[in-house]
Design an enzyme around this catalytic site. Structure first.
Site, PDB file in Angstrom:
ATOM      1  N   THR A 164       0.757  -1.086  -0.208  1.00 32.62           N
ATOM      2  CA  THR A 164      -0.204  -0.124   0.453  1.00 32.62           C
ATOM      3  C   THR A 164       0.743   1.436  -0.313  1.00 32.62           C
ATOM      4  O   THR A 164       1.890   0.772   0.671  1.00 32.62           O
ATOM      5  CB  THR A 164      -0.825  -0.069   0.791  1.00 32.62           C
ATOM      6  OG1 THR A 164      -1.592  -1.365   1.228  1.00 32.62           O
ATOM      7  CG2 THR A 164      -1.733   1.205   1.573  1.00 32.62           C
ATOM      8  N   PRO A 248      -2.624  -5.741  16.901  1.00 30.91           N
ATOM      9  CA  PRO A 248      -3.658  -5.141  17.266  1.00 30.91           C
ATOM     10  C   PRO A 248      -4.865  -3.993  17.335  1.00 30.91           C
ATOM     11  O   PRO A 248      -5.562  -3.892  16.664  1.00 30.91           O
ATOM     12  CB  PRO A 248      -3.980  -5.157  19.429  1.00 30.91           C
ATOM     13  CG  PRO A 248      -3.194  -5.818  19.346  1.00 30.91           C
ATOM     14  CD  PRO A 248      -1.850  -5.928  18.432  1.00 30.91           C
ATOM     15  N   GLU A 250      -3.195  -2.349  14.517  1.00 28.13           N
ATOM     16  CA  GLU A 250      -3.826  -2.990  12.593  1.00 28.13           C
ATOM     17  C   GLU A 250      -5.246  -3.103  12.653  1.00 28.13           C
ATOM     18  O   GLU A 250      -6.365  -2.303  11.542  1.00 28.13           O
ATOM     19  CB  GLU A 250      -2.433  -3.256  12.123  1.00 28.13           C
ATOM     20  CG  GLU A 250      -2.486  -3.366  10.703  1.00 28.13           C
ATOM     21  CD  GLU A 250      -1.059  -4.267   9.985  1.00 28.13           C
ATOM     22  OE1 GLU A 250      -0.609  -4.414  11.312  1.00 28.13           O
ATOM     23  OE2 GLU A 250      -1.344  -4.530   9.062  1.00 28.13           O
ATOM     24  N   ASN A 374      -9.007 -13.381   7.064  1.00 23.34           N
ATOM     25  CA  ASN A 374     -10.301 -13.492   8.512  1.00 23.34           C
ATOM     26  C   ASN A 374      -9.143 -15.742   8.567  1.00 23.34           C
ATOM     27  O   ASN A 374     -10.175 -15.147   9.704  1.00 23.34           O
ATOM     28  CB  ASN A 374     -11.464 -13.046   7.201  1.00 23.34           C
ATOM     29  CG  ASN A 374     -11.604 -12.507   7.641  1.00 23.34           C
ATOM     30  OD1 ASN A 374     -10.321 -10.674   7.629  1.00 23.34           O
ATOM     31  ND2 ASN A 374     -13.329 -11.524   7.475  1.00 23.34           N
TER      32      ASN A 374
HETATM   33  C1  LIG Z   1      -5.287  -4.293  -1.798  1.00 29.94           C
HETATM   34  C2  LIG Z   1      -3.659  -4.979  -0.724  1.00 29.94           C
HETATM   35  C3  LIG Z   1      -3.020  -4.307   0.145  1.00 29.94           C
HETATM   36  C4  LIG Z   1      -2.621  -5.000   1.077  1.00 29.94           C
HETATM   37  N1  LIG Z   1      -1.150  -4.018   1.811  1.00 29.94           N
HETATM   38  C5  LIG Z   1       0.003  -4.261   1.656  1.00 29.94           C
HETATM   39  C6  LIG Z   1       1.052  -4.382   2.380  1.00 29.94           C
HETATM   40  O1  LIG Z   1       0.913  -2.982   2.469  1.00 29.94           O
HETATM   41  N2  LIG Z   1       1.562  -4.531   3.286  1.00 29.94           N
HETATM   42  C7  LIG Z   1       2.533  -5.665   3.031  1.00 29.94           C
HETATM   43  O2  LIG Z   1       3.328  -6.282   4.038  1.00 29.94           O
HETATM   44  N3  LIG Z   1       1.018  -6.611   2.568  1.00 29.94           N
HETATM   45  C8  LIG Z   1      -0.216  -6.255   2.285  1.00 29.94           C
HETATM   46  N4  LIG Z   1      -0.575  -7.051   1.225  1.00 29.94           N
HETATM   47  C9  LIG Z   1      -0.341  -7.805   0.865  1.00 29.94           C
HETATM   48  C10 LIG Z   1      -1.129  -9.028   2.529  1.00 29.94           C
HETATM   49  O3  LIG Z   1      -1.225  -8.777   3.439  1.00 29.94           O
HETATM   50  C11 LIG Z   1      -1.838 -10.234   2.080  1.00 29.94           C
HETATM   51  O4  LIG Z   1      -1.868 -10.224   1.152  1.00 29.94           O
HETATM   52  C12 LIG Z   1      -2.309 -11.496   3.330  1.00 29.94           C
HETATM   53  O5  LIG Z   1      -1.264 -11.318   4.720  1.00 29.94           O
HETATM   54  C13 LIG Z   1      -2.651 -13.107   2.432  1.00 29.94           C
HETATM   55  O6  LIG Z   1      -1.239 -13.039   2.117  1.00 29.94           O
HETATM   56  P1  LIG Z   1      -1.070 -14.533   0.910  1.00 29.94           P
HETATM   57  O7  LIG Z   1      -1.280 -13.077   0.262  1.00 29.94           O
HETATM   58  O8  LIG Z   1       0.475 -13.976   0.941  1.00 29.94           O
HETATM   59  O9  LIG Z   1      -1.999 -15.240   1.621  1.00 29.94           O
HETATM   60  P2  LIG Z   1      -1.639 -17.161   2.087  1.00 29.94           P
HETATM   61  O10 LIG Z   1      -1.001 -16.084   3.072  1.00 29.94           O
HETATM   62  O11 LIG Z   1      -1.071 -17.514   0.637  1.00 29.94           O
HETATM   63  O12 LIG Z   1      -2.934 -17.250   2.283  1.00 29.94           O
HETATM   64  C14 LIG Z   1      -4.097 -17.889   0.982  1.00 29.94           C
HETATM   65  C15 LIG Z   1      -5.098 -18.409   1.365  1.00 29.94           C
HETATM   66  O13 LIG Z   1      -4.134 -19.217   2.852  1.00 29.94           O
HETATM   67  C16 LIG Z   1      -5.719 -19.416   3.881  1.00 29.94           C
HETATM   68  N5  LIG Z   1      -4.157 -19.730   4.598  1.00 29.94           N
HETATM   69  C17 LIG Z   1      -3.091 -19.164   4.981  1.00 29.94           C
HETATM   70  N6  LIG Z   1      -2.664 -19.726   6.635  1.00 29.94           N
HETATM   71  C18 LIG Z   1      -3.331 -21.191   7.105  1.00 29.94           C
HETATM   72  C19 LIG Z   1      -3.967 -21.251   7.801  1.00 29.94           C
HETATM   73  N7  LIG Z   1      -2.625 -21.607   8.870  1.00 29.94           N
HETATM   74  N8  LIG Z   1      -4.839 -22.501   8.641  1.00 29.94           N
HETATM   75  C20 LIG Z   1      -6.090 -21.411   7.442  1.00 29.94           C
HETATM   76  N9  LIG Z   1      -6.330 -21.308   6.089  1.00 29.94           N
HETATM   77  C21 LIG Z   1      -5.188 -19.990   5.841  1.00 29.94           C
HETATM   78  C22 LIG Z   1      -5.352 -18.031   3.817  1.00 29.94           C
HETATM   79  O14 LIG Z   1      -5.891 -17.060   4.936  1.00 29.94           O
HETATM   80  C23 LIG Z   1      -5.883 -17.378   2.683  1.00 29.94           C
HETATM   81  O15 LIG Z   1      -7.265 -18.055   2.700  1.00 29.94           O
HETATM   82  C24 LIG Z   1      -1.653  -5.922   1.142  1.00 29.94           C
HETATM   83  C25 LIG Z   1      -2.852  -6.643  -0.216  1.00 29.94           C
HETATM   84  C26 LIG Z   1      -3.714  -6.472  -1.147  1.00 29.94           C
HETATM   85  C27 LIG Z   1      -4.647  -7.631  -1.663  1.00 29.94           C
END
Ligand SMILES: Cc1cc2nc3c(=O)[nH]c(=O)nc-3n(C[C@H](O)[C@H](O)[C@H](O)COP(=O)(O)OP(=O)(O)OC[C@H]3O[C@@H](n4cnc5c(N)ncnc54)[C@H](O)[C@@H]3O)c2cc1C
Length: 385
Positions: A164, A248, A250, A374
């Protein structure tokens, strides 16, 4: 825009009521009129950051001695709800003021606070936090970016994605490994100042489902040299703990955006169904419309009360991770569900881009994904069972 019939929460002091009014007027006059232009351009004007700084709406919770407005988290909450009520869902200011600046305030050295916070408060610097990588999102321990000791400083390498404020950011807190062998104890927060920073490159502004004018981007760091003073805090290996301490807050910021959008969606929908007619009567006269909106209003009221309770506990320093996770997960789920039900009451117009409810439907979706998905929230809540 008060779609809920609730009294103000007890923590809403007189100065916060004034701030609410000031923020509402400022956003309506200075920012909201540009939404269409930014929507078309796919990015907000950099000048808007300065305007927010001049209006005192950046870093409202940062002490005055560091250039902030000297308020508390309640001030941030009031401003963030106003962004949502004004339809400024794509704005990166809550992250700048409510996440990046507090990291520096809570974990930075005195010198770091004096160096960076005043410029974040004026909007001279735009802040970002770079945790996520192509291979590591939910599982931050999988971060591969590295900051290797070199002479008196560090050399940073890595790729970050989904960041972001990625195009505008001048100050980026990068999560990196300072010790590849030490698991989560090998993670540190490195501060990158992007001006005159050889090896730093901004990638694409990513095309997204919603939040069209948020400059979410990829960022690349290739042998970026950082002085030792750009390690946040005094000690290496503190990054994971620093991240956990501030989570918390955030999560609560995301919950505030959710409740703000819920209130806006309800207000817009109630207005619309009173105007629009079918079968010779206003849409609101159908019992289905009344029941749908009665359900939405009830659920929203319960959510708002819980939100305000969490804010109060956070102001007192008592908000725990479990409760903050409940607020993030439940309110963002509810946001998506209420916006969806409201959109349905707009009929075909609800699907048209020029109707705010259609953009809200798209913008809402990411709230269940970022700041910890979530599912991750439920894992955290389950640990308390
Ligand atoms: C518009 C936007 C803005 C963002 N801004 C920022 C930012 O400013 N800085 C930053 O660092 N990041 C940012 N993000 C990244 C965001 O925080 C991540 O996309 C998010 O944390 C999920 O990580 P991932 O996309 O790698 O999904 P993954 O970790 O690959 O997850 C994929 C799926 O698996 C599920 N999953 C993963 N682990 C588990 C588990 N242990 N048990 C059950 N289910 C699980 C997840 O819930 C999800 O449904 C942003 C993302 C978006 C889309």
């Amino acid at each position: 825009m008060d779609a809920l019939s609730l009294p103000r929460p007890a923590w809403m002091t007189e100065d916060l009521v004034l701030l609410e009014d000031q923020a509402r007027r400022f956003l309506a006059a200075e920012l909201a009129p540009h939404i269409e232009t930014w929507h078309e351009a796919g990015i907000m004007d950099r000048s808007a950051w300065r305007k927010l700084g001049e209006a005192g709406l950046l870093c409202a919770g940062i002490p005055e001695e560091y250039g902030g407005a000297g308020g508390s988290f309640a001030h941030e909450t009031v401003i963030n709800r106003e962004y949502a009520l004004a339809g400024l869902d794509s704005i990166g200011a809550p992250l700048h003021s409510g996440i990046v600046a507090p990291y520096i305030l809570h974990h930075g050295t005195e010198e770091q606070k004096r160096r960076w916070l005043p410029k974040l408060a004026t909007g001279e610097l735009v802040g970002a936090i770079a945790m996520s990588e192509p291979g590591a999102g939910s599982d931050l321990q999988g971060v591969r970016a590295s900051a290797k000791k070199s002479g008196n400083g560090y050399v940073l390498n890595g790729t970050k994605t989904f960041i972001t404020n990625g195009q505008h950011a001048d100050l980026i807190i990068v999560v990196a490994r300072t010790d590849p062998e030490a698991g989560h104890k090998g993670i540190s927060l490195m501060v990158v100042e992007s001006a005159d920073c050889p090896g730093f490159r901004r990638g694409r502004k990513l095309k997204k489902l919603g939040m069209d004018w948020a400059d979410t981007s990829e960022l690349f760091f290739e042998d970026v040299k950082l002085p030792a003073e750009n390690l946040l805090g005094k000690e290496e290996g503190q990054g994971f703990i620093q991240l956990m301490t501030d989570l918390p807050q955030e999560r609560l910021l995301v919950a505030t955006a959710a409740i703000g959008m819920i209130e806006r969606a309800l207000a817009l929908t109630i207005d619309y169904v009173k105007e629009r007619k079918a079968f010779g009567k206003a849409i609101i006269e159908f019992q289905n419309t009344q029941f749908v909106l009665a359900e939405c209003k009830t659920e929203a009221t319960i959510a708002r009360v819980f939100h305000d309770h969490c804010v109060e506990r956070h102001i007192l320093g008592e908000l725990d991770t479990t409760t903050a996770s409940m607020a993030k997960y439940r309110l963002t789920d509810l946001q998506n569900s209420i916006v969806d039900r409201c959109l349905q009451l707009f009929g075909g117009y609800g699907y048209m881009d020029e109707y705010p409810i259609s953009r809200m439907y798209r913008d809402a979706r990411v709230q269940r994904i970022y700041a910890g998905t979530n599912e991750i929230m439920k894992l955290l809540i389950a640990r308390s069972l």
